[in-house]
Write a protein that holds these residues in place. Structure first.
Motif, PDB file in Angstrom:
ATOM      1  N   PHE A  65       0.842  -1.195   0.000  1.00 58.16           N
ATOM      2  CA  PHE A  65       0.000   0.000   0.000  1.00 58.16           C
ATOM      3  C   PHE A  65       0.880   1.249   0.000  1.00 58.16           C
ATOM      4  CE2 PHE A  65      -2.871  -3.256   1.385  1.00 58.16           C
ATOM      5  CZ  PHE A  65      -4.117  -2.859   0.918  1.00 58.16           C
ATOM      6  N   PHE A  66       1.936   1.225   0.805  1.00 59.50           N
ATOM      7  CA  PHE A  66       2.869   2.349   0.856  1.00 59.50           C
ATOM      8  C   PHE A  66       3.497   2.602  -0.513  1.00 59.50           C
ATOM      9  CE2 PHE A  66       7.518   3.049   1.110  1.00 59.50           C
ATOM     10  CZ  PHE A  66       7.515   4.417   1.419  1.00 59.50           C
ATOM     11  N   VAL A  67       3.948   1.543  -1.184  1.00 60.76           N
ATOM     12  CA  VAL A  67       4.599   1.695  -2.492  1.00 60.76           C
ATOM     13  C   VAL A  67       3.645   2.312  -3.504  1.00 60.76           C
ATOM     14  CG1 VAL A  67       5.533   0.422  -4.463  1.00 60.76           C
ATOM     15  CG2 VAL A  67       6.320  -0.111  -2.160  1.00 60.76           C
ATOM     16  N   GLU A  68       2.408   1.863  -3.534  1.00 57.86           N
ATOM     17  CA  GLU A  68       1.457   2.390  -4.526  1.00 57.86           C
ATOM     18  C   GLU A  68       1.103   3.850  -4.257  1.00 57.86           C
ATOM     19  OE1 GLU A  68       0.779   1.109  -7.247  1.00 57.86           O
ATOM     20  OE2 GLU A  68       1.479  -0.927  -6.929  1.00 57.86           O
ATOM     21  N   VAL A  69       1.000   4.240  -2.997  1.00 57.93           N
ATOM     22  CA  VAL A  69       0.749   5.655  -2.696  1.00 57.93           C
ATOM     23  C   VAL A  69       1.946   6.495  -3.139  1.00 57.93           C
ATOM     24  CG1 VAL A  69       0.343   7.364  -0.884  1.00 57.93           C
ATOM     25  CG2 VAL A  69      -0.842   5.163  -0.814  1.00 57.93           C
ATOM     26  N   ALA A  70       3.161   5.989  -2.912  1.00 61.46           N
ATOM     27  CA  ALA A  70       4.360   6.718  -3.354  1.00 61.46           C
ATOM     28  C   ALA A  70       4.366   6.870  -4.868  1.00 61.46           C
ATOM     29  CB  ALA A  70       5.614   5.982  -2.875  1.00 61.46           C
ATOM     30  N   ARG A  71       3.924   5.853  -5.601  1.00 62.71           N
ATOM     31  CA  ARG A  71       3.939   5.908  -7.059  1.00 62.71           C
ATOM     32  C   ARG A  71       2.882   6.856  -7.605  1.00 62.71           C
ATOM     33  NH1 ARG A  71       4.424  -0.614  -7.769  1.00 62.71           N
ATOM     34  NH2 ARG A  71       6.703  -0.737  -7.629  1.00 62.71           N
ATOM     35  N   HIS A  72       1.698   6.809  -7.011  1.00 63.98           N
ATOM     36  CA  HIS A  72       0.569   7.550  -7.587  1.00 63.98           C
ATOM     37  C   HIS A  72       0.388   8.931  -6.959  1.00 63.98           C
ATOM     38  CE1 HIS A  72      -0.972   4.211 -10.043  1.00 63.98           C
ATOM     39  NE2 HIS A  72      -0.531   3.448  -9.061  1.00 63.98           N
ATOM     40  N   GLY A  73       0.848   9.112  -5.735  1.00 66.78           N
ATOM     41  CA  GLY A  73       0.728  10.412  -5.083  1.00 66.78           C
ATOM     42  C   GLY A  73      -0.640  10.701  -4.509  1.00 66.78           C
ATOM     43  N   THR A  74      -1.583   9.772  -4.668  1.00 68.03           N
ATOM     44  CA  THR A  74      -2.928   9.953  -4.115  1.00 68.03           C
ATOM     45  C   THR A  74      -3.442   8.625  -3.590  1.00 68.03           C
ATOM     46  OG1 THR A  74      -4.059   9.490  -6.210  1.00 68.03           O
ATOM     47  CG2 THR A  74      -3.476  11.787  -5.765  1.00 68.03           C
ATOM     48  N   LEU A  75      -4.368   8.700  -2.640  1.00 69.95           N
ATOM     49  CA  LEU A  75      -4.989   7.486  -2.124  1.00 69.95           C
ATOM     50  C   LEU A  75      -5.861   6.824  -3.184  1.00 69.95           C
ATOM     51  CD1 LEU A  75      -6.082   8.660   1.445  1.00 69.95           C
ATOM     52  CD2 LEU A  75      -4.081   7.291   0.843  1.00 69.95           C
ATOM     53  N   SER A  76      -6.586   7.648  -3.950  1.00 70.19           N
ATOM     54  CA  SER A  76      -7.489   7.089  -4.956  1.00 70.19           C
ATOM     55  C   SER A  76      -6.710   6.370  -6.054  1.00 70.19           C
ATOM     56  CB  SER A  76      -8.357   8.194  -5.559  1.00 70.19           C
ATOM     57  OG  SER A  76      -7.555   9.218  -6.128  1.00 70.19           O
ATOM     58  N   GLY A  77      -5.577   6.956  -6.494  1.00 73.00           N
ATOM     59  CA  GLY A  77      -4.762   6.306  -7.517  1.00 73.00           C
ATOM     60  C   GLY A  77      -4.200   4.992  -7.020  1.00 73.00           C
ATOM     61  N   ALA A  78      -3.735   4.978  -5.766  1.00 70.81           N
ATOM     62  CA  ALA A  78      -3.212   3.735  -5.194  1.00 70.81           C
ATOM     63  C   ALA A  78      -4.317   2.701  -5.052  1.00 70.81           C
ATOM     64  CB  ALA A  78      -2.571   4.029  -3.840  1.00 70.81           C
ATOM     65  N   ALA A  79      -5.515   3.150  -4.644  1.00 76.43           N
ATOM     66  CA  ALA A  79      -6.629   2.225  -4.469  1.00 76.43           C
ATOM     67  C   ALA A  79      -7.007   1.561  -5.785  1.00 76.43           C
ATOM     68  CB  ALA A  79      -7.830   2.970  -3.881  1.00 76.43           C
ATOM     69  N   ALA A 135      -5.019   1.017  -8.327  1.00 78.73           N
ATOM     70  CA  ALA A 135      -3.953   0.087  -8.706  1.00 78.73           C
ATOM     71  C   ALA A 135      -4.040  -1.211  -7.919  1.00 78.73           C
ATOM     72  CB  ALA A 135      -2.589   0.746  -8.505  1.00 78.73           C
ATOM     73  N   ILE A 136      -4.427  -1.120  -6.649  1.00 80.54           N
ATOM     74  CA  ILE A 136      -4.468  -2.295  -5.786  1.00 80.54           C
ATOM     75  C   ILE A 136      -5.798  -3.041  -5.919  1.00 80.54           C
ATOM     76  CG2 ILE A 136      -4.445  -3.030  -3.349  1.00 80.54           C
ATOM     77  CD1 ILE A 136      -2.567  -0.685  -2.796  1.00 80.54           C
ATOM     78  N   GLY A 137      -6.839  -2.318  -6.329  1.00 84.77           N
ATOM     79  CA  GLY A 137      -8.169  -2.919  -6.359  1.00 84.77           C
ATOM     80  C   GLY A 137      -8.842  -2.840  -5.005  1.00 84.77           C
ATOM     81  N   SER A 138      -8.627  -1.711  -4.309  1.00 83.50           N
ATOM     82  CA  SER A 138      -9.185  -1.516  -2.985  1.00 83.50           C
ATOM     83  C   SER A 138      -9.937  -0.191  -2.961  1.00 83.50           C
ATOM     84  CB  SER A 138      -8.050  -1.547  -1.947  1.00 83.50           C
ATOM     85  OG  SER A 138      -8.542  -1.419  -0.644  1.00 83.50           O
ATOM     86  N   ASP A 139     -10.136   0.372  -1.795  1.00 83.70           N
ATOM     87  CA  ASP A 139     -10.772   1.681  -1.672  1.00 83.70           C
ATOM     88  C   ASP A 139      -9.840   2.604  -0.895  1.00 83.70           C
ATOM     89  OD1 ASP A 139     -11.668   1.729   1.368  1.00 83.70           O
ATOM     90  OD2 ASP A 139     -12.216  -0.232   0.566  1.00 83.70           O
ATOM     91  N   HIS A 140     -10.076   3.917  -1.043  1.00 85.43           N
ATOM     92  CA  HIS A 140      -9.113   4.873  -0.480  1.00 85.43           C
ATOM     93  C   HIS A 140      -9.081   4.824   1.045  1.00 85.43           C
ATOM     94  CE1 HIS A 140     -12.711   7.400   0.037  1.00 85.43           C
ATOM     95  NE2 HIS A 140     -12.002   8.091   0.913  1.00 85.43           N
ATOM     96  N   ALA A 141     -10.195   4.461   1.691  1.00 88.74           N
ATOM     97  CA  ALA A 141     -10.199   4.383   3.150  1.00 88.74           C
ATOM     98  C   ALA A 141      -9.289   3.255   3.634  1.00 88.74           C
ATOM     99  CB  ALA A 141     -11.626   4.173   3.653  1.00 88.74           C
ATOM    100  N   THR A 142      -9.336   2.132   2.936  1.00 87.12           N
ATOM    101  CA  THR A 142      -8.457   1.008   3.304  1.00 87.12           C
ATOM    102  C   THR A 142      -6.997   1.369   3.093  1.00 87.12           C
ATOM    103  OG1 THR A 142     -10.174  -0.597   2.734  1.00 87.12           O
ATOM    104  CG2 THR A 142      -7.895  -1.396   2.803  1.00 87.12           C
ATOM    105  N   VAL A 143      -6.700   2.029   1.974  1.00 85.98           N
ATOM    106  CA  VAL A 143      -5.314   2.433   1.705  1.00 85.98           C
ATOM    107  C   VAL A 143      -4.819   3.368   2.799  1.00 85.98           C
ATOM    108  CG1 VAL A 143      -3.784   3.643   0.107  1.00 85.98           C
ATOM    109  CG2 VAL A 143      -5.579   2.136  -0.781  1.00 85.98           C
TER     110      VAL A 143
END
Length: 299
Positions: free
Chosen positions: A11-25, A27-35
């Protein structure tokens, strides 16, 4: 330091890559609250803030920037384990920011990157074409092609290829302008070139090498601007051969006398070189250059 869930690193890596919770969510197939919750749990376990949070997104703190390459190596190891089970594509997902000079990126490499993304559909390539060297250490590029090797930092660097340059003019301009039979005749022509005080590397100081003291009334920071000006018949310009030869309206001036040669270098930070996606893109760029070397140099 408390124990933490290894999955929180992803989760940390995807937030670093995308710069947003929604973008990371996404990519992971989750929701921004979980991220958000998983990143907060990791920060709590490590006792350090990993991101600066703002309305425009998430930026790495110094602690986050230090953790990221280690987290990416954990990610790479997990995916390599999947590859060992016979699913090679599974190890190649994510995003790569590739920084190149505008000439190499726009006029050569861009036409080949579709082949790469077709072969690796889970990889996203961000092609950043610039007229100056980006800082890989500040994560402005994961992989970088430059006109000179980085002067500082822990990079793995190698010469990618040489390329040739020459003087070119538009056919209509050359028909009306004074003939050029020797270098001294160039003084009777207008030149198009780089902005003098923004030439960041000596590799771009072409005109001083051709003939010192040439008049350059039209200056641009990008090759595209210079190319458009010479195609309009605004003067002569030093251009990479592989760009000029894509335009039938351009003719070489003094091709037997003025021939410049420069190099492109490819670099990645030492901490990133073992990441599968970095390694495979670097190998792909090498193969492109090997296949099309005659396009870049007059061999």
């Amino acid at each position: 330091m408390r124990r933490y869930d290894w999955n929180d690193l992803s989760f940390f890596v995807e937030v670093a890559r995308h710069g947003t919770l929604s973008g990371a969510a996404r990519a992971i197939g989750s929701d921004h609250a979980t991220v958000s919750r998983r990143v907060a749990a990791l920060e709590h376990a490590l006792g350090s803030a990993l991101f600066h949070r703002s309305p425009v997104g998430y930026m790495l703190t110094p602690a986050g920037a230090e953790l990221l390459p280690h987290a990416e190596r954990v990610e790479a190891a997990a995916r390599e384990a999947t590859e060992a089970l016979g699913r090679p594509q599974a190890g190649l997902v994510g995003k790569i920011r590739l920084a190149t000079p505008d000439g190499f990126g726009n006029h050569f490499l861009a036409r080949h990157l579709g082949e790469f993304t077709s072969a690796y559909p889970q990889l996203t390539i961000e092609l950043v074409t610039v007229s100056q060297i980006l800082s890989l250490s500040q994560r402005e590029g994961d992989l970088s092609v430059t006109l000179a090797p980085p002067a500082r930092g822990r990079f793995q660097t190698e010469r990618l290829t040489e390329y040739d340059l020459g003087i070119y003019g538009e056919a209509g301009y050359l028909a009306k302008a004074p003939p050029v039979r020797a270098r001294q005749d160039l003084r009777g022509h207008r030149f198009i070139g780089y902005v003098d005080d923004l030439i960041f590397t000596r590799e771009l100081d072409y005109l001083g090498e051709v003939l010192p003291g040439l008049t350059v009334p039209l200056q641009a920071t990008s090759l595209l601007g210079q190319l458009n000006a010479v195609l309009r018949g605004d003067g002569l310009c030093v251009l990479p051969r592989f760009i000029a030869q894509q335009h039938a309206a351009l003719a070489a001036v003094l091709p037997g006398d003025v021939r410049l040669r420069r190099s492109y270098w490819i670099s990645a930070h030492e901490e990133h070189m073992d990441l599968p996606r970095i390694r495979i893109l670097r190998d792909f760029i090498r193969r492109c250059v090997e296949r099309h070397g005659d396009f870049l140099t007059d061999r």
